[in-house]
Design an enzyme around this catalytic site. Structure first.
Site, short mmCIF file in Angstrom:
data_model
loop_
_atom_site.label_atom_id
_atom_site.label_comp_id
_atom_site.label_asym_id
_atom_site.label_seq_id
_atom_site.Cartn_x
_atom_site.Cartn_y
_atom_site.Cartn_z
N GLY A 92 17.42 25.76 -90.99
CA GLY A 92 17.09 26.70 -91.93
C GLY A 92 15.55 27.00 -92.09
O GLY A 92 14.83 26.42 -91.55
N ASP A 127 5.15 20.65 -95.11
CA ASP A 127 4.32 21.22 -96.27
C ASP A 127 4.82 22.82 -96.68
O ASP A 127 4.34 23.26 -97.28
CB ASP A 127 2.87 20.94 -96.01
CG ASP A 127 2.39 21.84 -94.87
OD1 ASP A 127 3.18 22.59 -94.44
OD2 ASP A 127 1.19 21.40 -94.41
N ARG A 178 6.52 39.39 -91.53
CA ARG A 178 7.07 40.16 -90.33
C ARG A 178 8.51 40.78 -90.62
O ARG A 178 9.11 40.88 -91.81
CB ARG A 178 7.61 39.04 -89.37
CG ARG A 178 8.57 37.98 -89.70
CD ARG A 178 8.79 37.08 -88.41
NE ARG A 178 9.84 36.06 -88.98
CZ ARG A 178 10.06 34.97 -88.05
NH1 ARG A 178 9.19 34.57 -86.97
NH2 ARG A 178 10.98 34.14 -88.47
N ASP A 254 18.40 28.16 -82.57
CA ASP A 254 17.90 28.80 -83.82
C ASP A 254 16.92 29.76 -83.50
O ASP A 254 16.46 30.47 -84.26
CB ASP A 254 17.59 27.88 -84.70
CG ASP A 254 16.36 26.97 -84.27
OD1 ASP A 254 16.59 26.17 -83.40
OD2 ASP A 254 15.20 27.04 -84.73
N ASN A 255 16.42 29.79 -82.27
CA ASN A 255 15.32 30.86 -81.82
C ASN A 255 15.90 31.92 -80.99
O ASN A 255 15.19 32.73 -80.31
CB ASN A 255 14.07 30.19 -81.18
CG ASN A 255 13.36 29.57 -82.10
OD1 ASN A 255 13.17 29.67 -83.36
ND2 ASN A 255 12.63 28.49 -81.54
#
Length: 487
Positions: A92, A127, A178, A254-255
């Site tokens: 995710g 982070d 983006r 996931d890419n």
């Protein structure tokens, strides 16, 4: 929000409404000291957005997710993925948010998405932030890919957050805004499939079809038709990567997008010396995602996509597998045809040249290029000079001159079109040493090198006086190159 901003920027929430199981409503971290560094004004105009408004204080707050237009529902998207071959059921958007969708001036629906906007419930102890260098790298490379005619997500803006990000060292923080046709990935379908809810999976298929293939809802088997369309789109995309020497670096499931757009420019690079084994990612220690492996990895990823869709292909599991195998079997043929057509164009071969003859010429040249480790971008521009009767520069980079001269005689006898070659062989690509130079300067608050590089990359096929260094290979002093994902 002011009336002017509300009228100028309208974001839909279609994904959040239609697929709430795959979305967690979330807000970006507050960045009170945010400062706009780069704005892609042509893209803003294409999206129907006023650059002057985006440059305003409230516009910057929108670009960082700190001011949410009425009707928008920012969400962190859920997806799974195979990362370097190992399955992760819950990845995710750990540091990203889908702000919403906008209809551009051509009537197309486009996602507005943030990267580096702070931790989400998917952050996995990270982070959620991003450093300036990696965000500018994505800006540079994605816009270069667009100029090269390769389907890609786009970069609208890079914003300095005013925070410090800690990686190996302390770095200035940044956020990327983006744009994409969508952010649906193979991993999105893997995530839905893992929920074992056929109706959710079916709704995701229907959503993807409406978004990317509106001609498919009438198909007898919509899920299979979608899969076939994605196989075709990815075959074309990977061939285009190979033709310009692009190495993605982290081709996890996931890419890989459903739209066929290149996404997530992390440890990416362009090859200098022609080498199928070229690896630039610091984390790809076994070369899984090497330049020459990319077609096989794409096929592997598509097999994982098929596995997620099997329940919708057919109620009979064996029949569903047969259908998936038949559809996936088209990838190699389609990729091979796209690559061959691309190399024919790069070599200026007339249509009348027999396919077997063209294949032999292409394969023999590839072997010579690998043997001599030639710079593939500049070499193809030198070949167009050879087609005009000036072979000296092309010969000058070859180790086996006798073999190359024999190849050159065969090729020139086919009457290659030098002007056609120049139309498809770029002069300027995001050369790794120039990208690093621009990133280092920008980190030191000097955007001049970035602006000059982007000016060259905006018209990659047009050789221009004064830009000679942007078309030259890296100096020997640049040494071995490694890139990092930036997380």
């Amino acid at each position: 929000m002011s009336v002017g901003l509300d009228a100028a920027i309208s974001l839909g929430n279609r994904f959040a409404r239609e697929l709430p199981e795959l979305a967690i409503p979330w807000q970006a971290e507050e960045f009170p000291d945010a400062r706009l560094l780069v704005l892609n004004e042509p893209l803003a105009a294409e999206l129907g957005l006023d650059p002057d408004i985006l440059r305003s204080p409230d516009g910057v707050r929108i670009l960082t997710g700190n001011l949410v237009p009425e009707g928008a529902t920012p969400v962190a998207q859920g997806y799974a993925g195979h990362q370097f071959g190992g399955y992760s059921p819950r990845l995710g958007d750990g540091r990203a948010l889908l702000l919403g969708e906008v209809t551009d001036t051509a009537g197309r629906l486009r996602d507005i998405h943030l990267k580096g906007s702070g931790p989400t419930p998917f952050a996995r102890a990270g982070d959620g932030l991003a450093a300036l260098g990696p965000m500018l790298r994505e800006y540079i490379v994605s816009e270069a890919m667009h100029a090269l005619g390769i389907p890609t997500t786009r970069s609208l803006a890079v914003i300095a957050t005013g925070q410090t990000v800690y990686r190996e060292t302390a770095l200035p923080g940044a956020l990327l805004t983006r744009v994409a046709s969508s952010h649906l990935r193979v991993g999105s379908f893997q995530y839905a499939a893992a929920m074992r809810d056929p109706e959710l999976l079916r709704r995701l298929v229907d959503h993807a079809i409406r978004r990317h293939h509106p001609e498919l809802p009438g198909a007898d088997n919509p899920a299979l038709a979608l899969f076939e369309a994605v196989v075709s789109a990815q075959a074309s995309l990977i061939a285009r990567w190979m033709l310009v020497g692009f190495v993605h670096g982290v081709m996890n499931t996931d890419n890989m997008t459903i739209s066929g757009e290149t996404i997530d420019y992390g440890p990416c690079a362009f090859i200098d010396a022609f080498d199928p084994g070229a690896v630039y990612s610091s984390i790809d220690v076994n070369g899984r995602y090497a330049y020459g492996n990319q077609p096989l990895i794409a096929e592997w990823n598509l097999a994982r996509f098929a596995e997620a869709l099997l329940p919708l292909f057919d109620d009979d599991p064996e029949r569903a597998v047969e259908m998936a195998q038949d559809a996936l079997g088209a990838f190699r043929e389609q990729y091979g045809a796209a690559l061959a057509a691309g190399f024919r164009a790069k070599l200026g071969l007339p249509e009348a040249v027999d396919g077997a003859v063209a294949a032999e010429v292409i394969n023999d040249l590839s072997a010579l290029m690998q043997q001599s480790r030639v710079d593939c971008t500049s070499f193809f521009r030198r070949l167009s000079d050879a087609a005009r009767g000036r072979p000296e520069q092309a010969r000058g980079v070859m180790l086996d001159l006798a073999a190359f001269d024999a190849w050159l005689a065969r090729w020139t006898a086919l009457e290659p079109d030098a002007d056609a070659m120049d139309a498809v062989n770029p002069v300027y690509i995001p050369r790794n040493h120039l990208v690093e130079e621009a990133l280092a300067a920008a980190t030191a608050d000097d955007l001049g090198p970035l602006e000059r590089l982007m000016s060259a990359l905006a018209r990659p096929f047009e050789e221009r006086v004064g830009l000679e260094r942007f078309g030259e290979p890296a100096p020997d002093s640049f040494g071995p190159y490694r890139t990092f994902c930036g997380t």
